[in-house]
Write a protein that holds these residues in place. Sequence first.
Motif, PDB file in Angstrom:
ATOM      1  N   ILE A   4       0.820  -1.118  -0.114  1.00 41.66           N
ATOM      2  CA  ILE A   4      -0.208   0.131   0.022  1.00 41.66           C
ATOM      3  C   ILE A   4       0.855   1.204   0.046  1.00 41.66           C
ATOM      4  N   LEU A   5       0.410   1.905  -0.971  1.00 41.79           N
ATOM      5  CA  LEU A   5       1.433   3.184  -1.292  1.00 41.79           C
ATOM      6  C   LEU A   5       0.777   4.262  -0.726  1.00 41.79           C
ATOM      7  N   LEU A   6       0.761   4.969   0.184  1.00 40.99           N
ATOM      8  CA  LEU A   6       0.232   6.362   0.831  1.00 40.99           C
ATOM      9  C   LEU A   6       1.212   7.322   0.489  1.00 40.99           C
ATOM     10  N   LEU A   7       0.448   8.445  -0.434  1.00 45.81           N
ATOM     11  CA  LEU A   7       0.952   9.324  -0.863  1.00 45.81           C
ATOM     12  C   LEU A   7       0.463  10.700  -0.041  1.00 45.81           C
ATOM     13  N   THR A   8       1.339  11.785   0.387  1.00 39.65           N
ATOM     14  CA  THR A   8       0.980  12.801   1.105  1.00 39.65           C
ATOM     15  C   THR A   8       1.463  13.990   0.130  1.00 39.65           C
ATOM     16  N   TYR A   9       0.527  15.058   0.011  1.00 39.37           N
ATOM     17  CA  TYR A   9       1.212  16.096  -0.969  1.00 39.37           C
ATOM     18  C   TYR A   9       1.929  17.030  -0.057  1.00 39.37           C
ATOM     19  N   GLN A  10       2.933  17.380  -0.863  1.00 44.21           N
ATOM     20  CA  GLN A  10       4.008  18.298  -0.004  1.00 44.21           C
ATOM     21  C   GLN A  10       3.699  19.771  -0.675  1.00 44.21           C
ATOM     22  N   LYS A  11       2.940  19.940  -1.707  1.00 37.94           N
ATOM     23  CA  LYS A  11       2.941  21.159  -2.335  1.00 37.94           C
ATOM     24  C   LYS A  11       1.308  21.594  -2.442  1.00 37.94           C
ATOM     25  N   PRO A  12       1.093  22.713  -2.750  1.00 38.62           N
ATOM     26  CA  PRO A  12      -0.533  23.161  -2.798  1.00 38.62           C
ATOM     27  C   PRO A  12      -1.075  22.352  -3.925  1.00 38.62           C
ATOM     28  N   LEU A  13      -2.544  22.122  -3.874  1.00 41.25           N
ATOM     29  CA  LEU A  13      -3.294  21.557  -4.977  1.00 41.25           C
ATOM     30  C   LEU A  13      -3.029  21.860  -6.361  1.00 41.25           C
ATOM     31  N   GLU A  14      -2.776  23.245  -6.518  1.00 37.88           N
ATOM     32  CA  GLU A  14      -2.500  23.954  -7.839  1.00 37.88           C
ATOM     33  C   GLU A  14      -1.357  23.262  -8.363  1.00 37.88           C
ATOM     34  N   GLU A  15      -0.229  22.878  -7.555  1.00 38.96           N
ATOM     35  CA  GLU A  15       0.764  22.361  -8.202  1.00 38.96           C
ATOM     36  C   GLU A  15       0.564  20.934  -8.395  1.00 38.96           C
ATOM     37  N   VAL A  16      -0.115  20.241  -7.461  1.00 36.54           N
ATOM     38  CA  VAL A  16      -0.630  18.875  -7.835  1.00 36.54           C
ATOM     39  C   VAL A  16      -1.257  18.851  -9.093  1.00 36.54           C
ATOM     40  N   ASP A  17      -2.458  19.571  -9.325  1.00 33.48           N
ATOM     41  CA  ASP A  17      -3.059  19.658 -10.529  1.00 33.48           C
ATOM     42  C   ASP A  17      -2.266  19.805 -11.788  1.00 33.48           C
ATOM     43  N   ASN A  18      -0.996  20.473 -11.615  1.00 30.32           N
ATOM     44  CA  ASN A  18       0.128  20.600 -12.760  1.00 30.32           C
ATOM     45  C   ASN A  18       0.611  19.597 -13.362  1.00 30.32           C
ATOM     46  N   HIS A  19       0.797  18.424 -12.559  1.00 28.67           N
ATOM     47  CA  HIS A  19       1.324  17.404 -12.761  1.00 28.67           C
ATOM     48  C   HIS A  19       0.515  15.996 -12.582  1.00 28.67           C
ATOM     49  N   LEU A  20      -0.848  16.359 -12.648  1.00 30.91           N
ATOM     50  CA  LEU A  20      -1.714  15.300 -12.585  1.00 30.91           C
ATOM     51  C   LEU A  20      -1.954  14.406 -13.805  1.00 30.91           C
ATOM     52  N   ALA A  21      -1.819  15.123 -14.816  1.00 28.53           N
ATOM     53  CA  ALA A  21      -1.909  14.446 -16.305  1.00 28.53           C
ATOM     54  C   ALA A  21      -0.698  13.472 -16.507  1.00 28.53           C
TER      55      ALA A  21
END
Length: 95
Positions: A4-21
């Motif tokens: 089970i891989l648990l990912l915890t964001y380290q950056k704002p959601l805007e930055e997350v969304d930039n890398h989502l694709a």
Amino acid sequence: SMFILLLTYQKPLEEVDNHLAAHRVYLDKNYANGTFIASGRRNPRIGGVIICKASRKEEVEELIKEDPFYAYEVAKYEILEFEPTKFAEGFEKFL
């Protein structure tokens, strides 16, 4: 083994969304090769969860280096290893 891989964001959601694709391309590749079994967002949206199978933890550590979320330090990974000993009917196809 299963992981089970648990990912915890380290950056704002805007930055997350930039890398989502690019992250989704990474997921698709690992679903196609049979490594990933399930994945999705954590709720609340603080990260994600991936269930995968691999022979060794070191294999998983190498695998996550391919994730843009890891490469761009968007998320940190926690790796939990376990051996399924009891499971719902039909799950054996993932073992």
